[in-house]
Design an enzyme around this catalytic site. Structure first.
Site, PDB file in Angstrom:
ATOM      1  CB  SER A  51      -0.906   0.013   1.238  1.00 55.48           C
ATOM      2  OG  SER A  51      -1.462   1.303   1.404  1.00 55.48           O
ATOM      3  CD  GLU A  52      -1.144   3.541  -3.335  1.00 55.17           C
ATOM      4  OE1 GLU A  52      -1.475   2.554  -2.637  1.00 55.17           O
ATOM      5  OE2 GLU A  52      -1.843   3.972  -4.268  1.00 55.17           O
ATOM      6  CB  SER A  53      -0.809   3.845   3.739  1.00 55.35           C
ATOM      7  OG  SER A  53      -0.992   2.444   3.737  1.00 55.35           O
TER       8      SER A  53
END
Lengths: 226, 238
Positions: A51-53
């Site tokens: 995830s980009e997070s």
């Protein structure tokens, strides 16, 4: 123009996309239909979600009321840790994405062109758009799958000769999975190959609902889910 | 560098921010990693014509993005509602759902605020470059799209790449779990997000933390941002 048979629902689109995942693949899922793919990973296939997070190898969504604000996916949902999870900052998350370390990304789409151009971030009627990580994923993932409805709410085809909406990436899409078709984007602008159609549909019926010329795969078949 | 960077209170921490300042705001967008006590202090401080540089322009207050159910989200929207922002640089300005409108959208529609939209990976790399003394770089992201318009494009290994300039700010608001008095920061989970990069890329970096500890109480192996980048630390609890 009436459909010859029902169109697949979003879960079935996601189920068909998930068949593309291979054991050990690192997968980044966009928001919408792509998120649903995690519910349908075939048995015996272990996928590591990125995830980009800033998370690699997160697990299922946390139960209501049990999540932590310090463990979210890119959609802002609370997720749970998997054994072997890794955490990192945004610079590292996107080094991973741009550097070709993501095997597959599944993105939503507004339009995909015959050359594999993708438009998915800007709806002209809204006048403003969120780009998020979509352009980096389109440019950097090893394989880009677009999961979307074949036609928009007013029936306009979303697989088109040329995108009219602003692009997310040029010539970046490898595979399109819709509610009536699985279409491979052939490399070097050699066109669109219809590989599968929904039950009760035909090459001609899918072509009629499509805004670009399709080639017929010699092994054209009905959707397969198993 | 000073050996005690502790700042007593959020109002103090932001009291010298002038009108027209550029401010990076860390976090991904939800509650984790978002320095919202600093945002609240900045709202109360009242500096105007600000440039806000952040992943989102504040979507949680209308969507609940990244906040526990039952809590009332606070985000960047409080600055847009208060008419303090002239320019926003980021990747995800508005809610994903077309039917929801945030304070940024209202200010944008009133033409009070300009938008510079940047792909998220390019956004963080511009900030990283800004903190690392790299003036510009080339990336394939956005080549052939409207976000590359007006930018130099060069072909490397057969692939079109866009030149992107480094991004810096006057101030950075970052959020970490723990700081020591030297400014070393320890992060947890996905709350790292843009905080480590932004901490390096501002003239004055202010860290909002859960608690401040003496030097030696953070394991050096767990320092996510070395204190050299941090100017002020302010604790959410005494």
């Amino acid at each position: 123009m009436s459909d010859p048979a029902p169109r697949l629902d979003r879960d079935l689109i996601a189920m068909r996309v998930a068949r593309e995942f291979e054991d050990g693949f690192v997968v980044n899922l966009g928001i919408g239909i792509p998120t649903l793919c995690s519910n349908f990973v075939p048995e015996g296939v272990q996928v590591l979600y990125q995830s980009e997070s800033g998370v690699l190898n997160y697990g299922p969504l946390a139960e209501e009321g049990r999540g932590s604000i310090d463990l979210i996916n890119a959609g802002g949902q609370f997720v749970t840790p998997n054994p072997g999870m890794a955490l990192f900052d945004s610079a590292e998350a996107f080094a991973m994405i741009r550097g070709g370390h993501i095997d597959v990304t599944v993105l939503g789409g507004l339009q995909v062109s015959r050359a594999g151009d993708l438009a998915n971030w800007f709806l002209p009627s809204r006048g403003i758009g969120n780009v998020g990580g979509a352009m980096d994923l389109a440019a950097g993932a090893r394989k880009v799958i677009v999961a979307m409805e074949h036609n928009d709410r007013t029936g306009n085809p979303k697989v088109v000769d040329q995108c009219t909406f602003p692009l997310t990436g040029a010539r970046c899409v490898d595979l399109i999975v819709t509610d009536i078709a699985v279409i491979e984007v052939l490399p070097d602008e050699r066109g669109l190959l219809l590989k599968e159609h929904a039950p009760g549909w035909s090459f001609e019926a899918v072509q009629k609902a499509t805004g670009a010329r399709l080639e017929r795969s010699p092994s054209l078949a009905e959707f397969t889910f198993a | 560098m000073p050996t005690n960077k502790t700042c007593h209170g959020f109002a103090d921490a932001v009291s010298d921010i002038p009108d027209g300042a550029s401010i990076m705001v860390g976090g991904f967008g939800g509650a984790g990693g978002l320095p919202f006590r600093l945002l609240t202090a900045l709202r109360d401080h009242g500096a105007r014509r600000l440039t806000i540089i952040s992943n989102t322009a504040g979507v949680s207050m209308v969507t609940g993005f990244g906040w526990p159910k039952g809590e009332k989200p606070i985000d960047h929207s409080i600055l847009f509602e208060n008419g303090q922002v002239a320019r926003f640089i980021g990747t995800y300005p508005v809610p994903g759902s077309v039917s929801l409108r945030n304070a940024f959208q209202a200010a944008f529609d009133r033409k009070e605020v300009a938008l510079e939209l940047v792909p998220q990976g390019t956004f963080v790399e511009r900030i990283r470059a800004g903190g690392a003394g790299i003036p510009a770089f080339f990336t394939p992201t956005a080549a052939g799209t409207r976000l590359a318009e007006g930018k130099e494009v060069r072909t490397f290994d057969g692939r079109a790449c866009v030149m992107e300039r480094a991004l810096r700010a006057d101030f950075a608001f970052v959020r970490a779990a723990v700081a020591d008095t030297l400014g070393n920061l320890m992060y947890v989970g996905s709350s790292r997000a843009f905080n480590p990069a932004m901490a390096t890329a501002a003239d004055i970096t202010i860290a909002e933390v859960d608690r401040i500890v003496p030097p030696g109480k953070i394991d050096p192996e767990r320092v996510g941002t070395p204190g050299v980048y941090v100017d002020r630390v302010v604790a959410r609890s005494a």
